[in-house]
Every structure is written in structure tokens, then in C-alpha cells.
Design an enzyme around this catalytic site. Structure first.
Site, mmCIF file in Angstrom:
data_model
loop_
_atom_site.group_PDB
_atom_site.id
_atom_site.type_symbol
_atom_site.label_atom_id
_atom_site.label_comp_id
_atom_site.label_asym_id
_atom_site.label_seq_id
_atom_site.Cartn_x
_atom_site.Cartn_y
_atom_site.Cartn_z
ATOM 1 N N LYS A 22 0.827 -1.216 0.000
ATOM 2 C CA LYS A 22 0.000 0.000 0.000
ATOM 3 C C LYS A 22 0.860 1.264 0.000
ATOM 4 O O LYS A 22 0.638 2.181 -0.789
ATOM 5 C CB LYS A 22 -0.899 -0.002 1.244
ATOM 6 C CG LYS A 22 -1.563 1.331 1.526
ATOM 7 C CD LYS A 22 -2.459 1.274 2.743
ATOM 8 C CE LYS A 22 -1.791 1.596 4.054
ATOM 9 N NZ LYS A 22 -1.481 3.025 4.265
ATOM 10 N N ASN A 23 1.839 1.311 0.901
ATOM 11 C CA ASN A 23 2.615 2.548 1.039
ATOM 12 C C ASN A 23 3.601 2.769 -0.101
ATOM 13 O O ASN A 23 4.241 3.821 -0.180
ATOM 14 C CB ASN A 23 3.342 2.570 2.389
ATOM 15 C CG ASN A 23 2.389 2.826 3.536
ATOM 16 O OD1 ASN A 23 1.205 3.097 3.318
ATOM 17 N ND2 ASN A 23 2.885 2.736 4.760
ATOM 18 N N CYS A 115 -4.456 12.775 13.618
ATOM 19 C CA CYS A 115 -5.191 11.516 13.526
ATOM 20 C C CYS A 115 -4.979 10.767 14.826
ATOM 21 O O CYS A 115 -4.269 11.238 15.715
ATOM 22 C CB CYS A 115 -4.748 10.706 12.318
ATOM 23 S SG CYS A 115 -3.128 10.018 12.478
ATOM 24 N N ARG A 120 0.847 14.492 13.797
ATOM 25 C CA ARG A 120 1.317 14.281 12.428
ATOM 26 C C ARG A 120 1.315 15.550 11.575
ATOM 27 O O ARG A 120 0.565 15.671 10.607
ATOM 28 C CB ARG A 120 0.509 13.167 11.762
ATOM 29 C CG ARG A 120 0.644 11.868 12.491
ATOM 30 C CD ARG A 120 -0.043 10.737 11.807
ATOM 31 N NE ARG A 120 0.706 10.200 10.698
ATOM 32 C CZ ARG A 120 0.312 9.130 10.013
ATOM 33 N NH1 ARG A 120 -0.815 8.542 10.299
ATOM 34 N NH2 ARG A 120 1.049 8.676 9.034
ATOM 35 N N ASP A 303 4.834 0.628 12.234
ATOM 36 C CA ASP A 303 3.633 -0.030 11.702
ATOM 37 C C ASP A 303 3.534 -1.499 12.117
ATOM 38 O O ASP A 303 2.555 -2.165 11.778
ATOM 39 C CB ASP A 303 3.591 0.085 10.168
ATOM 40 C CG ASP A 303 3.171 1.476 9.710
ATOM 41 O OD1 ASP A 303 2.758 2.289 10.551
ATOM 42 O OD2 ASP A 303 3.247 1.741 8.488
ATOM 43 N N ARG A 395 -8.719 -0.299 4.964
ATOM 44 C CA ARG A 395 -7.816 0.676 4.338
ATOM 45 C C ARG A 395 -6.494 0.048 3.928
ATOM 46 O O ARG A 395 -5.853 0.504 2.991
ATOM 47 C CB ARG A 395 -7.506 1.826 5.322
ATOM 48 C CG ARG A 395 -8.640 2.783 5.552
ATOM 49 C CD ARG A 395 -8.153 3.965 6.382
ATOM 50 N NE ARG A 395 -6.778 4.276 6.046
ATOM 51 C CZ ARG A 395 -5.813 4.511 6.921
ATOM 52 N NH1 ARG A 395 -6.057 4.507 8.197
ATOM 53 N NH2 ARG A 395 -4.595 4.773 6.513
#
Ligand code: UD1
Length: 416
Positions: A22-23, A115, A120, A303, A395
Site C-alpha cells: 500500500k505505502n 489523527c 502528524r 507499523d 484501508r
């Protein structure tokens, strides 16, 4: 609203195929803004964040076709505004700022805001673009950036920032002259982006180290590229094997992207063996506690912090897990405690005392990786765990319940 219902206690066994990262996809999709002609990205995972980026690029006037093989063309780029409703659902939307500014000379992008895992800020993205000659104003919740022509410059990032490095890197590709990024992020996703930008015609050296040099060019062309495997999904499945006392062969993965996690899991008693384009992960008899400190790459990934904490809840001994990347990334702790975990928070560390068992409970997902940690805990717990608010999970994990079911887990997505 959907829930995930897990009946724990099954040993996972079998093979799993890891999806594209994803990233890595998100900045690559944004980089299409810089190009002429079609880009074809292969192996794109079907995720909520990718759908959001598609909507955003479509809003800017890009043509987008396909899903797993995603085709994007920016020849009709018309709009330079990323609206609040798209940026608020995904912070990575801010990745269009640098490319829009470099391509059109202007960009208006909603400020992402904080968030669940911390404030952030994006001050370093903005400072980097200002150093390239952009005039930036903040008006009514929007970043308004303008530059007739960006100029190469020397930029030092006070903190290594992944999307900040990516944003400024993309802008610098079309700047006049040489840009030097110091204290750049070294994450594999940055290396992937730089590699693809070079295929598009950019001149970038040093990606993967903390100094990246970019010689500006006049334009970039569309390319074809297969997305690298997701290292965080890989790590999550490694822990799924370990926490259930199982044995999994993980296919399509890059273990060289997971050095620190590998050494921590090995230290904890998990056997990890490379095998035919993948790895075999086998749980040990009783896990041992290990201490963890999250750091920028190549350190332990933030993560993966929530997922390894779930594992440490069942390891023998006491584990100190220190979060240094984000200031508020322990929101999963109270949910894990509802399942019987013994965790105390002291500043930016969590002290985890391993228990013999966890017990299933109704819990709430609070962010993407916290959701994964609750799934892992649920797989190992006695009885039923019901996880609500799983939209976070959608997500970033492609068909996670299908992949886990095929490995023998009792997991269902239900309405209500
Ligand atoms: C990216 C990843 C995210 C991961 C994180 C850290 C994507 C789409 N997301 O997020 O999954 O958790 O890297 O590995 O790739 N900071 C500032 N000012 C800035 C930018 C960042 O102070 O302008 C701080 C942040 O608050 C944080 C640290 O720098 O404390 C690192 O954040 P950063 O690397 O920017 O995270 P993201 O790129 O948002």
C-alpha cells in the site's frame, strides 16, 4: 457497520500470498501526475486507501482504468485542488502536493489535520517545497502553493519523514538544477519510488541512504512497473503464525525489508527459514519476551508495533515496547487489556507481562495497525472476539479474513 468475528485457538497452517505494498502504491500513483502517457502499475492491492487515491486523481482530471493492473494517465490534468473530503479520509492524499506544484506551478491541498496516532504535522513537506522556491500560504484549512519554476536546493529534514521525503523528491524531479535531500527517509517504499521515477526519466541517486541527490529534468514519461510486496502485511502474517503456534509459508515477500522484525522474532523463539521465493515461519514451543523500540528504517517499524505487542502479551517474561516515531500510538493497549493482557504504559513505553492465555472479548479497532493487532490477539484468544469499526482494516489489508480463513482461522466478517 461491519464487524469481524473470530473464534480463537486454531493453529494456522498453509500458504499465503502477500499483496502489493500500500505505502509503495500511493506515492507511485501520485507520481503519475508528473508524467505524460500511460503508467501501468501491476499487482495493486484492492484497498480503501487506493480507492481514495483513485478518487483524488480522478478529481484532478487523470484518467484511471483497471484495478489490479492499474493504468493512469495525466495528459488531461486539469485541476490543482485536493479537497478536504478526500484528504481527511487519508493523510497520504498530501502526496499530490509536490507533483502538482512541479507540473502545474500551483497546488491547493487541504491540510490533513491530526489523527488517532498523533498530531502528524506536515511542516517538513512544506519547508522542503519552500526551499525549492514555492510560495506557500495557509488559508481556510488549505495549503496554497505556487511556483513558476521550482529550483534545486539543499534541504535538511529535521526528522526523517517518509511521505515528506517522497513529496519533495517528486517535486525536485522537475526542478531546475540539483536538489540534495539530507536526513532523507530510507524506507524501501522511498527506494521503490525513486527507482520508478528514474524509469520515468528522472535522475535520482542515493535513495535508500539518508542523502538523496536529484538532477532536475524537463519531463517524465509513463512506465510499467510491478509493485513490491507489502512488508507490513508480511510481518503481520509472520506474527499470525507465531501467535497461533502454527506454521505458514509466506509467498511473495522481501525478507531483506524486515531485518529487524526477523531478528526480534528469532530472539523470541520463532523459526524463520527462507524457502523457494518465500519464507516458512514456525512458532516455537513457548515464546520468550523481547524488548522493542520503534525507529525509522532500518529500525523496527512503528507499523508493526501493535502487532508485536499482541504477540508479547503471550510470551514468557516482561517486554518493554518503546514507541519513538509517533507520540500516541498505544490506543490498542486498552483493547488488548480487555482481552486479559497485562500492559502498563510508562511515558512512551508499554511494559507487557506475558500471560498464558488471552480471552475473547468485544473490542474496537482504532486505527489500521491496531486493528491488525486485535485480529492477531483474537486468533490466539480463548473464545470469541468481536472487533468493531473494521473500516480501518479495509484501508490497508487486502481480504485479510479470506487469507486467514484459508490458513485455518475461524474468522468471519458480519454485518451489524
Ligand atoms: C508513513 C507511512 C506510515 C508509517 C510512517 C512511519 C505512508 C503512506 N505512511 O507515514 O504508514 O507509520 O511513515 O514509518 O507511507 N513529522 C513531522 N513533520 C512533518 C512530517 C513528519 O514532524 O512534516 C514527524 C511525524 O509526526 C512523525 C515522524 O515525523 O513523528 C515520522 O512521520 P512520517 O515518516 O512523516 O510518517 P508518514 O509519512 O505520515
Amino acid at each position: 457497520m461491519e464487524k469481524m468475528v473470530i473464534r480463537g485457538g486454531r493453529r494456522l497452517k498453509g500458504e499465503v500470498l502477500i499483496s502489493g505494498a500500500k505505502n509503495a502504491v500511493l506515492p507511485l500513483m501520485a507520481s503519475s501526475i508528473l508524467t505524460r502517457g500511460w503508467n501501468i502499475f501491476r499487482g495493486v492491492p484492492q484497498l480503501g486507501d487506493i480507492a481514495t487515491m483513485k478518487l483524488l486523481l480522478g478529481h484532478l482530471g487523470l484518467e484511471i482504468e483497471g484495478s489490479e493492473d492499474l493504468r493512469i494517465r495525466a495528459d488531461n490534468l486539469t485541476c490543482s485542488e485536493a479537497p478536504y473530503k478526500l484528504v481527511k479520509t487519508m493523510r497520504a492524499s498530501v502526496l499530490v502536493l509536490g507533483p502538482l506544484l512541479a507540473k502545474l506551478g500551483r497546488a491547493k491541498v487541504s491540510l490533513p489535520g491530526g489523527c488517532a496516532i498523533g498530531a502528524r504535522p506536515i511542516d517538513l513537506h512544506l519547508r522542503g517545497l519552500e526551499a525549492l522556491g514555492a510560495k506557500i500560504n495557509l488559508n481556510h484549512g488549505y495549503i496554497e502553493a505556487e511556483a513558476r519554476k521550482l529550483r534545486g536546493s539543499k534541504i535538511y529534514f529535521d526528522t526523517a519523514t517518509v511521505t515528506g521525503t517522497e513529496n519533495v523528491l517528486m517535486a525536485a524531479c522537475l526542478a531546475k538544477g540539483t536538489t540534495i535531500l539530507e536526513n532523507a527517509a530510507c524506507e524501501p517504499e522511498v527506494v521503490e519510488l525513486a527507482g520508478v521515477l528514474n524509469k520515468m526519466g528522472a535522475r535520482i541517486e542515493g535513495a535508500g541512504t539518508d542523502i538523496i541527490t536529484v538532477e532536475g529534468v524537463d519531463g517524465l514519461e509513463g512506465v510499467e512497473h510491478r509493485i513490491m510486496p507489502d512488508r507490513i502485511e508480511t510481518g503481520t502474517f509472520m506474527i499470525a503464525a507465531a501467535i497461533t503456534g502454527g506454521e505458514i509459508k509466506i509467498n511473495n515477500c522481501r525478507v531483506d525489508h524486515l531485518d529487524d522484525l526477523l531478528s526480534k522474532l528469532t530472539e523470541a523463539g520463532v523459526a524463520i527459514v527462507p524457502e523457494d521465493k518465500g519464507i516458512r515461519v514456525t512458532a516455537g514451543d513457548r515464546l520468550r519476551s523481547v524488548d522493542i523500540k520503534t525507529l525509522p528504517y532500518p529500525g523496527f517499524p512503528t507499523d508493526m508495533q501493535a502487532q508485536i505487542m499482541a504477540l508479547m502479551c503471550l510470551a514468557e517474561g516482561r517486554s518493554v515496547i518503546t514507541e519513538t516515531v509517533f507520540e500516541n500510538r498505544f490506543i490498542h493497549v486498552s483493547e488488548l487489556k480487555r482481552m486479559g493482557a497485562d500492559i502498563q504504559i510508562q511515558g512512551n513505553s508499554a511494559i507487557v507481562r506475558g500471560e498464558r492465555k488471552l480471552s475473547g472479548a468485544p473490542v474496537m479497532a482504532t486505527d489500521l495497525r491496531a486493528s491488525a493487532s486485535l485480529i492477531l490477539a483474537g486468533l490466539a484468544a480463548e473464545g470469541v472476539t468481536e472487533i468493531s469499526r473494521i473500516y480501518h482494516l479495509n484501508r490497508g489489508y487486502e481480504r485479510i479474513e479470506e487469507k486467514l480463513s484459508r490458513l485455518g482461522a475461524d474468522i468471519r466478517r458480519v454485518k451489524g
